[in-house]
Design an enzyme around this catalytic site. Structure first.
Site, PDB file in Angstrom:
ATOM      1  N   ASN A   1      48.408  33.669  20.620  1.00 37.53           N
ATOM      2  CA  ASN A   1      48.862  33.279  19.530  1.00 37.53           C
ATOM      3  C   ASN A   1      49.100  34.525  18.508  1.00 37.53           C
ATOM      4  OD1 ASN A   1      48.981  32.432  16.846  1.00 37.53           O
ATOM      5  ND2 ASN A   1      47.242  30.746  17.141  1.00 37.53           N
TER       6      ASN A   1
ATOM      7  N   HIS B   1      55.401  27.247  17.348  1.00 33.91           N
ATOM      8  CA  HIS B   1      54.283  28.278  17.113  1.00 33.91           C
ATOM      9  C   HIS B   1      53.752  28.338  18.635  1.00 33.91           C
ATOM     10  CE1 HIS B   1      51.194  30.376  16.002  1.00 33.91           C
ATOM     11  NE2 HIS B   1      50.351  29.456  15.829  1.00 33.91           N
TER      12      HIS B   1
ATOM     13  N   CYS C   1      50.602  30.840  10.325  1.00 35.40           N
ATOM     14  CA  CYS C   1      51.485  30.665  11.362  1.00 35.40           C
ATOM     15  C   CYS C   1      52.686  30.145  11.113  1.00 35.40           C
ATOM     16  CB  CYS C   1      50.518  29.862  12.475  1.00 35.40           C
ATOM     17  SG  CYS C   1      49.174  30.754  12.874  1.00 35.40           S
TER      18      CYS C   1
HETATM   19  O1  UT7 Z   1      47.609  29.266  14.847  1.00 34.40           O
HETATM   20  C1  UT7 Z   1      46.920  28.191  14.157  1.00 34.40           C
HETATM   21  C2  UT7 Z   1      47.000  27.022  14.876  1.00 34.40           C
HETATM   22  N1  UT7 Z   1      45.857  27.005  15.641  1.00 34.40           N
HETATM   23  C3  UT7 Z   1      45.664  26.014  16.753  1.00 34.40           C
HETATM   24  O2  UT7 Z   1      46.848  25.400  16.714  1.00 34.40           O
HETATM   25  C4  UT7 Z   1      44.591  25.975  17.437  1.00 34.40           C
HETATM   26  C5  UT7 Z   1      44.415  24.559  17.757  1.00 34.40           C
HETATM   27  N2  UT7 Z   1      43.061  24.097  18.614  1.00 34.40           N
HETATM   28  C6  UT7 Z   1      43.127  24.527  19.857  1.00 34.40           C
HETATM   29  O3  UT7 Z   1      44.055  25.023  20.598  1.00 34.40           O
HETATM   30  C7  UT7 Z   1      41.838  24.031  20.824  1.00 34.40           C
HETATM   31  O4  UT7 Z   1      40.883  23.171  20.121  1.00 34.40           O
HETATM   32  C8  UT7 Z   1      40.961  25.185  21.375  1.00 34.40           C
HETATM   33  C9  UT7 Z   1      41.582  25.979  22.297  1.00 34.40           C
HETATM   34  C10 UT7 Z   1      40.663  26.196  20.179  1.00 34.40           C
HETATM   35  C11 UT7 Z   1      39.619  24.698  21.806  1.00 34.40           C
HETATM   36  O5  UT7 Z   1      39.849  23.826  22.726  1.00 34.40           O
HETATM   37  P1  UT7 Z   1      39.194  22.266  22.885  1.00 34.40           P
HETATM   38  O6  UT7 Z   1      39.401  21.783  24.220  1.00 34.40           O
HETATM   39  O7  UT7 Z   1      39.391  21.905  21.821  1.00 34.40           O
HETATM   40  O8  UT7 Z   1      37.663  23.102  23.291  1.00 34.40           O
HETATM   41  P2  UT7 Z   1      36.268  22.796  22.304  1.00 34.40           P
HETATM   42  O9  UT7 Z   1      36.369  23.413  20.784  1.00 34.40           O
HETATM   43  O10 UT7 Z   1      36.116  20.966  22.211  1.00 34.40           O
HETATM   44  O11 UT7 Z   1      35.107  23.120  23.027  1.00 34.40           O
HETATM   45  C12 UT7 Z   1      34.824  22.527  24.424  1.00 34.40           C
HETATM   46  C13 UT7 Z   1      33.466  23.385  25.116  1.00 34.40           C
HETATM   47  C14 UT7 Z   1      32.475  23.691  23.928  1.00 34.40           C
HETATM   48  O12 UT7 Z   1      31.431  23.553  24.586  1.00 34.40           O
HETATM   49  P3  UT7 Z   1      30.312  22.378  24.580  1.00 34.40           P
HETATM   50  O13 UT7 Z   1      30.015  22.140  23.158  1.00 34.40           O
HETATM   51  O14 UT7 Z   1      31.107  21.178  25.190  1.00 34.40           O
HETATM   52  O15 UT7 Z   1      29.221  22.903  25.421  1.00 34.40           O
HETATM   53  C15 UT7 Z   1      32.665  25.170  23.555  1.00 34.40           C
HETATM   54  O16 UT7 Z   1      31.383  25.553  23.134  1.00 34.40           O
HETATM   55  O17 UT7 Z   1      34.187  24.636  25.399  1.00 34.40           O
HETATM   56  C16 UT7 Z   1      33.492  25.583  24.645  1.00 34.40           C
HETATM   57  N3  UT7 Z   1      34.083  26.888  24.556  1.00 34.40           N
HETATM   58  C17 UT7 Z   1      34.324  27.630  25.337  1.00 34.40           C
HETATM   59  N4  UT7 Z   1      33.861  27.999  26.685  1.00 34.40           N
HETATM   60  C18 UT7 Z   1      34.234  29.077  27.235  1.00 34.40           C
HETATM   61  C19 UT7 Z   1      34.686  27.099  23.501  1.00 34.40           C
HETATM   62  N5  UT7 Z   1      35.423  28.379  23.625  1.00 34.40           N
HETATM   63  C20 UT7 Z   1      35.101  28.737  24.872  1.00 34.40           C
HETATM   64  C21 UT7 Z   1      35.528  29.815  25.529  1.00 34.40           C
HETATM   65  N6  UT7 Z   1      35.176  29.901  26.928  1.00 34.40           N
HETATM   66  N7  UT7 Z   1      36.549  30.702  25.120  1.00 34.40           N
END
Ligand code: UT7
Length: 324
Positions: A279, A249, A107
């Site tokens: 993205n 990005h 990216c």
């Molecule tokens: O291009 C390369 C660079 N990439 C990035 O910059 C990505 C950076 N990271 C992010 O943008 C975020 O970490 C994400 C958008 C990927 C995830 O958001 P988050 O607020 O960090 O969520 P999380 O991983 O802490 O997950 C929170 C909850 C989890 O459930 P529990 O364990 O709390 O029950 C996940 O299982 O959300 C759940 N979850 C979802 N729920 C519904 C994860 N993905 C989903 C989904 N729909 N798609």
């Protein structure tokens, strides 16, 4: 920086569509990421054709023909051919005088490519560079993994960079890599042993779908991106207040907001189009840039701070002035 262009597949997939095949919702995706839909290449579409479409738009804006191009740099992690796709684009455009190569920095590829292009221009080796950022991550997403499949989309963006003997429009940059954190975000090759003779075994396998530790990458981006932008501004001898536009990005709206907040850049200067594209990796910065240039919001002379970050890990920032 004399022209910009972009292109994306017409097929759109919205959050509601995704909720039909993984356990997610429009509410979760939109509130956690800002993404509402993404464009997806169909099986008969290639990186080459989408990238070439973006390139043609950029050449047209610059008022030049493919024969004027000395160098084509294609920033991509998803080539049609692992040997490189830049040469195919050169042929597709009919840019017969141009040398062409791929550059991979995930990216961050567009930002790394801009700095690479500028080095060739500054040494006098090349006058006119076509820089393309293009990725079709839909080919490599695990569509059963809700933690990653909601994030990515396909597209291409391009700019034309031309030598100007009087002014250097790449005002400052800072590029960084940290391979110790490579496992945070991978699209890795997995070899399977294949015995050729009793003594000789080769590793033939496949690339595995994208794996990401989202929280780690999020923390990394929010901490490191403001640092490289500040460093690049320092090199450019400019203050944050002199930045007209922040083009990051397009990974997550919350990352954009947090970076802008840390730098003290007001929201009106922050370009965001991820709601419509998701993205798109190396394509996200040039697509966002091109849209705003074509809207007439970015004007010649405006100072742009661009920053890419992602797998590698890699990250970097460029400060540049738009226009001739
Ligand atoms: O291009 C390369 C660079 N990439 C990035 O910059 C990505 C950076 N990271 C992010 O943008 C975020 O970490 C994400 C958008 C990927 C995830 O958001 P988050 O607020 O960090 O969520 P999380 O991983 O802490 O997950 C929170 C909850 C989890 O459930 P529990 O364990 O709390 O029950 C996940 O299982 O959300 C759940 N979850 C979802 N729920 C519904 C994860 N993905 C989903 C989904 N729909 N798609």
């Amino acid at each position: 920086m004399t022209g910009s262009g972009s292109a994306a597949p017409s097929r759109a997939l919205d959050n509601q569509d995704i909720s039909h095949f993984v356990d997610t919702s429009d509410e979760w995706i939109a509130s956690r990421t800002g993404i509402r839909q993404r464009r997806l290449a169909q099986p008969d579409q290639s990186l080459k054709t989408i990238a070439a479409a973006a390139a043609r738009n950029a050449l047209e804006m610059a008022g030049i023909t493919p024969l004027d191009v000395d160098l084509i740099i294609l920033a991509t992690s998803t080539p049609d051919d692992l040997f490189g796709t830049a040469s195919q684009i050169q042929a597709e455009l009919g840019a017969t005088k141009a040398v062409a190569f791929d550059l991979t920095a995930a990216c961050s590829g567009f930002v790394f490519g801009m700095v690479t292009a500028a080095q060739f221009i500054h040494t006098g080796a090349y006058q006119t560079v076509l820089l393309i950022g293009a990725d079709l991550l839909s080919r490599w997403v695990d569509w059963s993994d809700r933690r990653t499949c909601v994030l990515f989309g396909d597209g291409a963006g391009a700019i034309v960079m031309q030598a100007n003997p009087d002014i250097n429009h790449l005002l400052g940059f800072e590029l960084r890599s940290d391979g110790t954190q490579n496992s945070c975000l991978t699209l890795a090759y997995q070899p399977q042993p294949r015995e050729l003779t009793a003594e000789t075994i080769v590793g033939q396998g496949n690339f595995q779908p994208i794996q990401m530790n989202g929280q780690e990458v999020y923390r990394f981006a929010v901490k490191k991106v403001p640092e490289v932008i500040e460093k690049a501004l320092f090199r450019a001898e400019l203050s944050v207040a002199q930045v007209d536009w922040l083009v990051l990005h397009q990974a997550n709206q919350r990352i954009l907001d947090a970076v802008a907040d840390r730098l003290g850049i007001p929201a009106v200067k922050v370009i965001s189009n991820m709601a419509r594209y998701g993205n798109t990796s190396a394509a996200s910065i040039p697509i966002a840039l091109d849209e705003v240039v074509r809207e007439g919001r970015i004007k010649p002379g405006d100072v742009i701070a661009a920053s890419g970050f992602g797998a590698g890990l890699t990250w970097g920032a460029t400060i540049f002035r738009w226009g001739k």
